[in-house]
Design a protein around this motif. Structure first.
Motif, PDB file in Angstrom:
ATOM      1  N   GLU A 134     130.297  70.767 115.699  1.00 32.01           N
ATOM      2  CA  GLU A 134     130.088  71.313 117.035  1.00 32.01           C
ATOM      3  C   GLU A 134     131.015  72.482 117.361  1.00 32.01           C
ATOM      4  O   GLU A 134     130.651  73.349 118.134  1.00 32.01           O
ATOM      5  CB  GLU A 134     130.216  70.226 118.097  1.00 32.01           C
ATOM      6  CG  GLU A 134     131.589  69.605 118.207  1.00 32.01           C
ATOM      7  CD  GLU A 134     131.697  68.711 119.437  1.00 32.01           C
ATOM      8  OE1 GLU A 134     132.767  68.210 119.708  1.00 32.01           O
ATOM      9  OE2 GLU A 134     130.673  68.546 120.134  1.00 32.01           O
ATOM     10  N   GLN A 135     132.204  72.505 116.736  1.00 32.78           N
ATOM     11  CA  GLN A 135     133.114  73.608 117.057  1.00 32.78           C
ATOM     12  C   GLN A 135     132.496  74.951 116.697  1.00 32.78           C
ATOM     13  O   GLN A 135     132.778  75.967 117.312  1.00 32.78           O
ATOM     14  CB  GLN A 135     134.437  73.463 116.297  1.00 32.78           C
ATOM     15  CG  GLN A 135     135.189  72.198 116.596  1.00 32.78           C
ATOM     16  CD  GLN A 135     134.787  71.073 115.657  1.00 32.78           C
ATOM     17  OE1 GLN A 135     134.411  71.317 114.527  1.00 32.78           O
ATOM     18  NE2 GLN A 135     134.858  69.850 116.133  1.00 32.78           N
ATOM     19  N   LEU A 138     130.165  76.607 119.405  1.00 31.06           N
ATOM     20  CA  LEU A 138     130.721  76.899 120.724  1.00 31.06           C
ATOM     21  C   LEU A 138     130.320  78.281 121.238  1.00 31.06           C
ATOM     22  O   LEU A 138     129.797  78.418 122.337  1.00 31.06           O
ATOM     23  CB  LEU A 138     132.243  76.794 120.621  1.00 31.06           C
ATOM     24  CG  LEU A 138     133.015  76.559 121.888  1.00 31.06           C
ATOM     25  CD1 LEU A 138     132.501  75.338 122.620  1.00 31.06           C
ATOM     26  CD2 LEU A 138     134.486  76.372 121.541  1.00 31.06           C
ATOM     27  N   LEU A 227     134.527  68.581 124.043  1.00 27.20           N
ATOM     28  CA  LEU A 227     134.706  70.021 123.906  1.00 27.20           C
ATOM     29  C   LEU A 227     133.772  70.830 124.812  1.00 27.20           C
ATOM     30  O   LEU A 227     134.215  71.644 125.618  1.00 27.20           O
ATOM     31  CB  LEU A 227     134.492  70.407 122.438  1.00 27.20           C
ATOM     32  CG  LEU A 227     134.930  71.794 122.037  1.00 27.20           C
ATOM     33  CD1 LEU A 227     136.410  71.963 122.222  1.00 27.20           C
ATOM     34  CD2 LEU A 227     134.545  72.055 120.593  1.00 27.20           C
TER      35      LEU A 227
ATOM     36  N   GLU B  75     141.575  74.912 124.333  1.00 24.21           N
ATOM     37  CA  GLU B  75     140.453  74.627 125.220  1.00 24.21           C
ATOM     38  C   GLU B  75     140.443  75.608 126.385  1.00 24.21           C
ATOM     39  O   GLU B  75     139.393  76.079 126.807  1.00 24.21           O
ATOM     40  CB  GLU B  75     140.539  73.190 125.744  1.00 24.21           C
ATOM     41  CG  GLU B  75     139.720  72.217 124.936  1.00 24.21           C
ATOM     42  CD  GLU B  75     140.453  71.720 123.707  1.00 24.21           C
ATOM     43  OE1 GLU B  75     140.051  72.129 122.606  1.00 24.21           O
ATOM     44  OE2 GLU B  75     141.404  70.946 123.842  1.00 24.21           O
ATOM     45  N   ASN B  78     139.215  78.873 125.170  1.00 22.47           N
ATOM     46  CA  ASN B  78     137.766  78.829 124.979  1.00 22.47           C
ATOM     47  C   ASN B  78     137.033  78.970 126.299  1.00 22.47           C
ATOM     48  O   ASN B  78     135.997  79.620 126.385  1.00 22.47           O
ATOM     49  CB  ASN B  78     137.365  77.521 124.306  1.00 22.47           C
ATOM     50  CG  ASN B  78     137.579  77.578 122.813  1.00 22.47           C
ATOM     51  OD1 ASN B  78     137.481  78.642 122.221  1.00 22.47           O
ATOM     52  ND2 ASN B  78     137.878  76.462 122.218  1.00 22.47           N
TER      53      ASN B  78
ATOM     54  N   THR C 222     139.497  71.162 111.137  1.00 22.71           N
ATOM     55  CA  THR C 222     140.620  71.553 111.985  1.00 22.71           C
ATOM     56  C   THR C 222     141.073  72.960 111.646  1.00 22.71           C
ATOM     57  O   THR C 222     141.468  73.711 112.531  1.00 22.71           O
ATOM     58  CB  THR C 222     141.812  70.588 111.835  1.00 22.71           C
ATOM     59  OG1 THR C 222     142.226  70.559 110.474  1.00 22.71           O
ATOM     60  CG2 THR C 222     141.460  69.194 112.278  1.00 22.71           C
ATOM     61  N   TYR C 225     138.622  75.391 113.339  1.00 23.73           N
ATOM     62  CA  TYR C 225     138.838  75.468 114.784  1.00 23.73           C
ATOM     63  C   TYR C 225     140.118  76.233 115.086  1.00 23.73           C
ATOM     64  O   TYR C 225     140.157  77.085 115.974  1.00 23.73           O
ATOM     65  CB  TYR C 225     138.914  74.058 115.359  1.00 23.73           C
ATOM     66  CG  TYR C 225     138.985  74.019 116.866  1.00 23.73           C
ATOM     67  CD1 TYR C 225     137.833  74.168 117.625  1.00 23.73           C
ATOM     68  CD2 TYR C 225     140.186  73.832 117.527  1.00 23.73           C
ATOM     69  CE1 TYR C 225     137.873  74.139 119.002  1.00 23.73           C
ATOM     70  CE2 TYR C 225     140.245  73.792 118.918  1.00 23.73           C
ATOM     71  CZ  TYR C 225     139.091  73.948 119.648  1.00 23.73           C
ATOM     72  OH  TYR C 225     139.141  73.918 121.013  1.00 23.73           O
TER      73      TYR C 225
END
Lengths: 292, 428, 266
Positions: A134-135, A138, A227, B75, B78, C222, C225
């Motif tokens: 899913e990241q 985004l 998220l 976050e 983002n 990770t 991201y």
């Protein structure tokens, strides 16, 4: 295959039963340990945790954490507890679950029972959606939300979760529908029933077991998603996970672990309820062919 | 004249008329200043402080629309990216260090020069800090609060146990005290296990050894200094610090060790000024610990700075523009900064702030005094671990090396130094 | 699918904070593959993926077989084994990080009970921390594996089992020779689902180890991201993501071929 496998002399049968229970209980303890720690944490006071240890038996039962978590904890200036966030999550998760399940059922039905050119490729593409982290989605979703004018709204999140969920629900339903005999379809078609009629009259009534599987899967997945929930909503529209993370991460120097634990327990209640109610059907639905 | 530029011209004239003409007061009176704000401050004292600021904003006639984004800083970034891409940036958002410059290239920001000049504010801001907030010559962001990174805390009980009465002021003294504590069965350093924590230990070591080398190596990425003797010494000192840490911390915040620290089972903490909040919040008092600057071998005050700030994004709506002006004015006020810092435990940005009154702790006074002295000695440094010294990709690449070094005893200081230089090269 | 293509495109651009146009060839790939983070993450995902899939499959199967012995309170037990799936790692990861912490978690609790020499400090051990991720991940997923296996066990034709019993086969033998071989497709399904889980593992790392000690427990997800959003290197992050997807494809293509093979044979 619940056929009795405990044949043989009675004594050894009894011992093997005991062994079975012991092993099961050990596993149950392993599975329950984190839950137990959460419950213990939720009834301790913050000072006690700081002065003794994060894990421990409560010195005094502090039930106020639950009231604080539910109704009065502040996330910045919003001192509303997690109640409104629970509501947001419900408003988001319920329609998204229903929509993605229905769409998945129809797509699965179309792929499984209406053989058309390229159905396997179509299926492959849909399934590939399952494997994308899913990241990575985004930024593309940001563009989609901008272009549809749904940025910063629960409607936008419902759309995202519906579309993302369709991959899974299609996969499940298609496998399930493969076990519907083609003869049934042929008979219906001879009777003059069309695509939608067959779906509503024949396929859907056969579907409850698999629909329960997808509902459980979708609901818990959407309820626990963090998220997108935090990035594509604003302020008072945020879902429960955003509130839980706000509580859990605390500030630079203050961590209200106890209130966070209470909030986690409250926040986990809806998906747990779904599991508890649906657990039996979950296995049954899977049994009836979700994993062909 | 094309249609577009003519419209721009007309709009420009209209604004000029509004700003200068007689109609202005009436129009402005109808507008209620409003701000939309993104920050990651949601809980704890950070949440309390930003809420108090919001209330202040409302008392001054504004509408405060704060959108806290909980979780990691990523976050929040983002969220900001999503808002910018949707053409709807917030009026102000939390951002710090060189990221202010980087993000200001992404979307248009507001020029705050006239507001800063009106408040005669610039002379009260440490020059190194001011630079970050006017990256291309104009003020586009305003710092809100400061923390000193190189702060040393010591457990009163542990100090008593080894018969020490004052904090070590050089690394030699520090190491000697550590050995004493070890001999007395005390873990010398109560540390956190998160990666920035490891980076902080190294930066405190380097700054303590030589602020000049810190400036060249960390802030200017000077290749020769990076491979020089001071940086090597910093790695060696970091190894000593790592050997004195509680190995059982894993990925927890240092704060989970407040109790053993106060009980004297752990001796010292090297942490930003906010650590005082951990201790007080754990139900302990100022008498349970001592605090002061971390060891400084050259004897002059040096200050590794961490600062939180707001960047102001360009807005079309007049109420948002008015809100931005009000917010900027409030942030620059001494009284606002005082209120804010008293809640969070930081110190005000204004170097003229008076911390003598009640509501301030000894630690905050000490931090403010050493900032003043460090400005005078030109020894104000920007924190690497808290993303003040370098853009995120360089900080992160450097901290990769530092955190591995702290956790891998087999990695020799010399080799780690080489890796650090390589990591920087690969990001240049 | 479109999103995948988009990511692939970005991986060839000089994008940093925002997506940009332009073309830099394989530069992003080269710089990503040169970092230690990346090589550590890729070694880790192999170790983690293998151990996680193996452990979860074994635990799930064991639990399913045990529950299949007509135990009392099956529905309660089933709920106990399934509940971890209902709770997100964003929250349970914190609790696991406490339990596995040698300072005040299981190690300390056991020591407090009297076994003062007890050691369980994998979380702070660079070489073993990856296995703590396996434990927590298996805790979460094995209930699901159990449900799938239980479903499989219950759909085995009772006639075959009866026939084997009449032949005098014991329970262990029946499972080994008759039941399990008929569940091949379920094994494959479970393993594929778990494998994609393993490759996507993200929240768990953030909550449990933060990638540490050092960078010892970073996983590709990770790293992706982190590159894309912490370090503001969308191009490099996308390159890492594409590499990750390619790895997935290497695993999935044989699976797809197997499916096709099975279908043509049927």
């Amino acid at each position: 295959m619940s056929a009795t496998l405990n044949k043989g002399p009675r004594a050894s049968a009894m011992w093997s039963r005991i062994a079975i229970y012991v092993v099961i209980l050990v596993f149950a303890a392993f599975f329950l340990a984190p839950l137990a720690v959460t419950i213990l944490t939720s009834v301790r006071s913050n000072t006690e945790m700081a002065q003794r240890s994060l894990i421990g038996w409560p010195q005094h039962l502090d039930l106020s954490n639950f009231a604080v978590a539910w109704g009065s904890f502040c996330i910045a200036e919003h001192c509303t507890g997690i109640a409104p966030y629970m509501y947001n999550s419900a408003v988001m998760a319920i329609p998204a679950t229903i929509l993605s399940t229905l769409l998945g059922a129809m797509a699965g039905y179309a792929i499984a029972l209406w053989r058309f050119r390229g159905d396997n490729i179509m299926f492959g593409l849909v399934v590939l959606g399952v494997f994308l982290p899913e990241q990575m989605r985004l930024i593309p979703w940001t563009v989609v939300l901008r272009d549809t004018g749904l940025a910063n709204s629960l409607a936008g999140l419902i759309m995202i979760h519906t579309i993302q969920g369709v991959s899974f629900t299609t996969l499940f339903c298609r496998n399930y529908y493969l076990s519907i005999p083609q003869d049934l379809m042929k008979a219906a078609r001879i009777d003059g029933a069309g695509f939608y009629r067959i779906f509503w009259r024949i396929v859907l009534p056969l579907s409850p077991p698999i629909l329960i599987v997808t509902v459980i899967w979708q609901f818990t997945g959407i309820w626990n998603e963090f998220l997108f929930g935090v990035i594509f909503t604003s302020g008072t529209q945020q879902p429960i996970t955003a509130a839980l993370v706000a509580l859990g991460s605390g500030g630079q120097n203050v961590h209200a672990y106890n209130v966070a634990a209470a909030a986690v327990l409250i926040g986990a209640f809806p998906p747990l309820l779904v599991y508890f109610l649906g657990g039996k059907y979950f296995v049954r639905g899977l049994t009836q062919g979700a994993i062909k | 004249m094309s249609f577009l530029s003519r419209r721009g011209f007309l709009a420009g004239t209209a604004t000029a008329v509004v700003a200068n003409g007689a109609v202005a007061p009436r129009v402005l009176a109808d507008i209620k200043p409003r701000v939309t704000v993104i920050s990651q401050w949601s809980a704890g004292s950070d949440g309390t402080a930003i809420s108090a600021f919001g209330k202040l904003f409302e008392q001054n006639g504004g509408i405060w629309q704060h959108n806290p984004v909980p979780g990691f800083t990523t976050e929040m970034m983002n969220k900001l990216r999503a808002q910018i891409m949707s053409g709807d940036p917030p009026a102000a958002s939390q951002l710090k260090g060189p990221e202010i410059a980087a993000w200001s290239k992404v979307a248009p920001t507001n020029n705050l020069d006239s507001l800063v000049a009106d408040a005669d504010y610039e002379k009260f801001v440490a020059p190194d800090l001011a630079k970050l907030h006017k990256p291309f010559g104009h003020w586009i962001a305003l710092p809100l609060q400061l923390y000193r990174i190189n702060t040393l805390f010591a457990s009163k009980k542990a100090m008593d146990k080894v018969g020490a009465t004052k904090l070590p002021t050089t690394w030699a003294e520090f190491n000697a005290l550590s050995e004493k504590m070890k001999a007395a069965g005390i873990i010398p350093l109560a540390n956190g296990g998160i990666r920035w924590d490891d980076g902080m230990k190294w930066e405190i070591a380097l700054n303590g050894i030589s602020p000049a080398a810190y400036r060249k190596a960390v802030m200017e990425l000077d290749a020769a200094t990076l491979m020089g003797p001071e940086v090597l010494a910093a790695f060696e000192q970091t190894r000593k610090l790592a050997d004195g840490m509680n190995p059982n911390i894993a990925a927890q915040n240092w704060g989970v060790q407040v109790a053993p620290f106060i009980r004297g089972e752990m001796g010292m903490v090297l942490m930003g000024g906010w650590a005082q909040g951990n201790i007080i919040n754990g139900g302990f008092t100022l008498d349970d610990f001592m605090s002061g600057p971390a060891p400084q071998d050259n004897g002059k005050a040096a200050y590794i700075m961490n600062a939180d700030a707001f960047i102001f994004w360009k807005q079309k709506a007049e109420d948002l523009q008015a809100g931005q002006q009000l917010m900027a004015k409030l942030i620059m006020q001494a009284s606002t900064q005082k209120m804010y810092s008293q809640i969070t435990g930081s110190i005000p940005v204004r170097t003229d702030a008076d911390l003598s009154g009640p509501g301030w702790s000894e630690g905050q006074r000490n931090s403010a005094a050493s900032l003043k002295a460090a400005v005078a000695a030109n020894q104000v440094m920007l924190s690497l671990a808290h993303n003040m010294a370098q853009p995120n990709q360089i900080s992160a690449a450097m901290i990769d090396v530092l955190t591995e070094f702290v956790h891998n005893r087999d990695l020799a200081p010399k080799k780690a130094q080489q890796r650090l230089a390589d990591a920087i090269d690969s990001e240049r | 699918m479109l999103f995948t293509l988009w990511t692939a495109w970005i991986s060839f651009t000089p994008s940093t904070l925002m997506p940009e146009n332009g073309f830099v060839g394989f530069k992003n790939y080269a710089s990503v593959m040169a970092t230690r983070n990346f090589s550590v993450a890729y070694t880790n995902v192999v170790v983690f993926g293998f151990c996680f899939v193996a452990l979860t499959t074994i635990m799930g199967l064991l639990l399913a077989i045990l529950l299949d012995q007509r135990v009392r309170g099956e529905s309660v037990l089933r709920t106990i084994f399934l509940y971890p799936m209902a709770v997100s790692f964003v929250v349970t990861g914190t609790i696991w990080s406490w339990l596995l912490n040698p300072g005040f978690g299981i190690q300390q609790l056991v020591r407090d009970l009297g076994w003062t020499e007890f050691r369980f400090d994998w979380l702070i051990d660079r070489d073993r921390a990856i296995y703590t991720l396996v434990i927590a991940a298996a805790w979460q997923a094995s209930g699901f594996a159990m449900a799938l296996f239980l479903a499989g066990l219950r759909s085995v034709d009772p006639e075959i089992v009866k026939a084997a019993q009449i032949d005098g086969a014991g329970p262990a033998r029946i499972y080994r020779r008759v039941v399990l071989p008929s569940m091949g497709p379920i094994f494959i399904a479970v393993m594929v689902i778990l494998l994609q889980n393993a490759i996507k593992t993200f929240d768990l790392v953030r909550a449990l180890t933060g990638g540490g000690p050092g960078i010892a427990t970073n996983l590709p997800a990770t790293v992706v991201y982190d590159l894309m959003f912490q370090r503001g290197q969308l191009g490099r992050g996308s390159a890492a993501a594409v590499l990750m997807l390619l790895t997935l494809a290497i695993i999935l293509i044989p699976y797809a071929l197997y499916q096709r093979f099975r279908r043509t044979r049927a």
